[in-house]
Write an enzyme that holds these catalytic residues in place. Structure first.
Site, PDB file in Angstrom:
ATOM      1  N   SER A 116     -44.965  28.885   9.698  1.00 51.03           N
ATOM      2  CA  SER A 116     -44.424  27.965   8.699  1.00 51.03           C
ATOM      3  C   SER A 116     -45.176  26.645   8.787  1.00 51.03           C
ATOM      4  O   SER A 116     -45.813  26.365   9.816  1.00 51.03           O
ATOM      5  CB  SER A 116     -42.937  27.718   9.008  1.00 51.03           C
ATOM      6  OG  SER A 116     -42.474  26.536   8.389  1.00 51.03           O
TER       7      SER A 116
ATOM      8  N   TYR B 272     -35.341  25.611  13.627  1.00 49.29           N
ATOM      9  CA  TYR B 272     -36.339  26.382  12.877  1.00 49.29           C
ATOM     10  C   TYR B 272     -37.750  25.920  13.247  1.00 49.29           C
ATOM     11  O   TYR B 272     -38.628  26.749  13.533  1.00 49.29           O
ATOM     12  CB  TYR B 272     -36.097  26.186  11.388  1.00 49.29           C
ATOM     13  CG  TYR B 272     -36.999  26.952  10.459  1.00 49.29           C
ATOM     14  CD1 TYR B 272     -38.118  26.338   9.879  1.00 49.29           C
ATOM     15  CD2 TYR B 272     -36.739  28.261  10.126  1.00 49.29           C
ATOM     16  CE1 TYR B 272     -38.936  27.024   9.005  1.00 49.29           C
ATOM     17  CE2 TYR B 272     -37.550  28.962   9.246  1.00 49.29           C
ATOM     18  CZ  TYR B 272     -38.646  28.338   8.693  1.00 49.29           C
ATOM     19  OH  TYR B 272     -39.470  29.018   7.823  1.00 49.29           O
TER      20      TYR B 272
HETATM   21  P1  NAP Z   1     -35.486  35.319   3.063  1.00 47.03           P
HETATM   22  O1  NAP Z   1     -35.585  35.395   1.590  1.00 47.03           O
HETATM   23  O2  NAP Z   1     -34.292  34.652   3.687  1.00 47.03           O
HETATM   24  O3  NAP Z   1     -35.619  36.814   3.707  1.00 47.03           O
HETATM   25  C1  NAP Z   1     -35.513  36.930   5.102  1.00 47.03           C
HETATM   26  C2  NAP Z   1     -35.407  38.412   5.402  1.00 47.03           C
HETATM   27  O4  NAP Z   1     -35.238  38.587   6.819  1.00 47.03           O
HETATM   28  C3  NAP Z   1     -34.189  39.051   4.720  1.00 47.03           C
HETATM   29  O5  NAP Z   1     -34.493  40.346   4.265  1.00 47.03           O
HETATM   30  C4  NAP Z   1     -33.185  39.120   5.874  1.00 47.03           C
HETATM   31  O6  NAP Z   1     -32.242  40.144   5.736  1.00 47.03           O
HETATM   32  C5  NAP Z   1     -34.112  39.443   7.025  1.00 47.03           C
HETATM   33  N1  NAP Z   1     -33.482  39.173   8.332  1.00 47.03           N
HETATM   34  C6  NAP Z   1     -32.804  38.067   8.705  1.00 47.03           C
HETATM   35  N2  NAP Z   1     -32.374  38.207   9.968  1.00 47.03           N
HETATM   36  C7  NAP Z   1     -32.784  39.439  10.396  1.00 47.03           C
HETATM   37  C8  NAP Z   1     -32.648  40.160  11.616  1.00 47.03           C
HETATM   38  N3  NAP Z   1     -31.977  39.657  12.666  1.00 47.03           N
HETATM   39  N4  NAP Z   1     -33.192  41.403  11.704  1.00 47.03           N
HETATM   40  C9  NAP Z   1     -33.841  41.946  10.641  1.00 47.03           C
HETATM   41  N5  NAP Z   1     -34.011  41.309   9.445  1.00 47.03           N
HETATM   42  C10 NAP Z   1     -33.488  40.062   9.347  1.00 47.03           C
HETATM   43  O7  NAP Z   1     -36.758  34.587   3.648  1.00 47.03           O
HETATM   44  P2  NAP Z   1     -38.229  34.421   3.043  1.00 47.03           P
HETATM   45  O8  NAP Z   1     -38.320  33.139   2.312  1.00 47.03           O
HETATM   46  O9  NAP Z   1     -38.665  35.703   2.403  1.00 47.03           O
HETATM   47  O10 NAP Z   1     -38.994  34.222   4.433  1.00 47.03           O
HETATM   48  C11 NAP Z   1     -39.533  35.304   5.161  1.00 47.03           C
HETATM   49  C12 NAP Z   1     -40.211  34.697   6.373  1.00 47.03           C
HETATM   50  O11 NAP Z   1     -41.122  33.672   5.934  1.00 47.03           O
HETATM   51  C13 NAP Z   1     -39.250  34.010   7.324  1.00 47.03           C
HETATM   52  O12 NAP Z   1     -39.705  34.190   8.655  1.00 47.03           O
HETATM   53  C14 NAP Z   1     -39.357  32.527   6.941  1.00 47.03           C
HETATM   54  O13 NAP Z   1     -39.036  31.686   8.028  1.00 47.03           O
HETATM   55  C15 NAP Z   1     -40.804  32.442   6.601  1.00 47.03           C
HETATM   56  N6  NAP Z   1     -41.194  31.328   5.733  1.00 47.03           N
HETATM   57  C16 NAP Z   1     -40.590  31.162   4.525  1.00 47.03           C
HETATM   58  C17 NAP Z   1     -41.038  30.107   3.707  1.00 47.03           C
HETATM   59  C18 NAP Z   1     -40.447  29.832   2.354  1.00 47.03           C
HETATM   60  O14 NAP Z   1     -40.714  28.725   1.818  1.00 47.03           O
HETATM   61  N7  NAP Z   1     -39.678  30.726   1.780  1.00 47.03           N
HETATM   62  C19 NAP Z   1     -42.080  29.296   4.122  1.00 47.03           C
HETATM   63  C20 NAP Z   1     -42.630  29.499   5.386  1.00 47.03           C
HETATM   64  C21 NAP Z   1     -42.175  30.538   6.179  1.00 47.03           C
HETATM   65  P3  NAP Z   1     -30.782  39.824   5.131  1.00 47.03           P
HETATM   66  O15 NAP Z   1     -30.974  39.396   3.725  1.00 47.03           O
HETATM   67  O16 NAP Z   1     -30.049  41.127   5.247  1.00 47.03           O
HETATM   68  O17 NAP Z   1     -30.170  38.720   5.978  1.00 47.03           O
HETATM   69  C1  GCO Z   2     -37.148  23.640   4.621  1.00 42.62           C
HETATM   70  C2  GCO Z   2     -37.806  24.888   4.128  1.00 42.62           C
HETATM   71  C3  GCO Z   2     -39.075  25.159   4.929  1.00 42.62           C
HETATM   72  C4  GCO Z   2     -39.748  26.394   4.401  1.00 42.62           C
HETATM   73  C5  GCO Z   2     -40.986  26.718   5.144  1.00 42.62           C
HETATM   74  C6  GCO Z   2     -42.037  25.680   4.946  1.00 42.62           C
HETATM   75  O1  GCO Z   2     -35.910  23.610   4.684  1.00 42.62           O
HETATM   76  O2  GCO Z   2     -37.897  22.691   4.925  1.00 42.62           O
HETATM   77  O3  GCO Z   2     -36.914  26.002   4.208  1.00 42.62           O
HETATM   78  O4  GCO Z   2     -38.746  25.304   6.270  1.00 42.62           O
HETATM   79  O5  GCO Z   2     -38.909  27.479   4.487  1.00 42.62           O
HETATM   80  O6  GCO Z   2     -40.751  27.041   6.467  1.00 42.62           O
HETATM   81  O7  GCO Z   2     -43.249  26.182   5.478  1.00 42.62           O
END
Ligand code: NAP
Ligand code: GCO
Length: 269
Positions: free
Chosen positions: A149, A162
């Protein structure tokens, strides 16, 4: 010296993407399928897995879904055994994507909430990587991609657990690289910027008066690309890091953020 474009192919590879019923994981798994990989994914309950299976089927992708909580070592070991049974081999590619966030000011955050975020976002990737590396060593190759992230580099209010987890995940990436690179295992990370998924939906909600969420406007002003990212923006970088084209790339965090980490931000008008 010629370049063989088939190095970007994932034909014949088995990929496990954790937490990939939707969101970033679904986007990455869909790209891997388009590049020729067979797809396995997990989620924490049957309902989520079923939803994911329906989404993959609608996209014309023959994925297999499994119920497994990434923090449960026994369940993860069973997941890998089931994948070996169903696919005839262990995963060649692992994406540690499953993750949660809790946006709570640190002084108001309980130790239990802190532990839950650390457990899923940092200990989960440790547990799943530990379960797949032996098979990769046997095969003589493997690709691990941790989803880090911007918070692997920067902090902000309310995301202490986080950011600590994602900072730790950056160092776990470098340590797996260091410890298992000699087995032709490459462990890298993708650091997404702000991506439009359910996880960030609260930061983009319209205000009662219909105006944009202040954080939405802030991120667009802070991003040179002047937009939120989408899971599709992560697909090409993920295929590259999962493919033979990146065999000499190891320990890298590849930021896919529209330039936000490079930019001081637009002067307020
Ligand atoms: P999301 O929409 O919240 O999806 C997260 C997924 O992980 C969901 O399918 C969730 O399942 C699953 N999950 C949560 N806890 C789990 C566990 N204990 N075991 C197995 N599966 C689990 O998140 P996203 O935005 O797609 O993010 C995916 C990854 O990218 C995460 O690691 C997040 O930190 C990272 N990320 C996101 C962003 C962003 O801006 N969106 C940016 C940087 C990094 P359930 O729905 O059943 O809970
Ligand atoms: C927040 C956001 C971020 C993004 C991502 C950025 O609350 O600032 O959720 O944490 O998810 O991780 O790279």
């Amino acid at each position: 010296m010629t370049f063989d474009m088939s190095k970007f192919s994932l034909e014949g590879k088995v990929a496990l993407v954790t937490g990939a019923s939707y969101g970033i994981g679904f986007g990455i798994a869909s790209a891997f399928a388009a590049a020729g990989a067979k797809i396995a994914f997990n989620d924490i309950n049957e309902a989520a897995v079923e939803r994911g299976m329906a989404a993959y089927k609608e996209a014309g992708i023959d994925a297999k879904g499994y119920v497994a909580d990434v923090t449960d070592e026994a369940a993860v070991n069973q997941l890998i055994a089931d994948i070996e049974q169903d696919f005839g081999t262990s995963p060649d590619i692992l994406v540690n994507n499953a993750g949660i966030i809790k946006r709570i000011p640190m002084l108001e955050m309980s130790a239990d909430d802190w532990r839950k975020v650390i457990d899923i976002d940092l200990t989960g990737p440790f547990i799943v990587s530990k379960a797949v590396i032996p098979g990769m060593i046997k095969k003589g190759h493997g690709k691990i991609i941790n989803i880090c992230s911007m918070m692997s580099e920067l902090g902000r209010e309310t995301v202490s657990a986080y950011a600590a987890a994602k900072g730790g995940l950056k160092m776990l990436t470098r340590n797996i690289c260091s410890e298992y690179g000699e087995h032709n295992i490459q462990c890298n990370a993708i650091g997404p910027g702000y991506i439009a998924t359910p996880q960030t939906a609260p930061l983009r909600e319209r205000q009662p008066d219909g105006s944009r969420h202040p954080f939405d406007a802030f991120i667009v002003a802070k991003t040179p690309a002047a937009r939120w990212g989408t899971p599709e923006d992560l697909q090409g970088p993920a295929v590259f890091l999962a493919s033979d084209a990146s065999d000499f790339v190891n320990g890298l965090v590849l930021y896919v953020d529209g330039g936000i980490l490079a930019y001081i931000g637009k002067q307020p008008q």
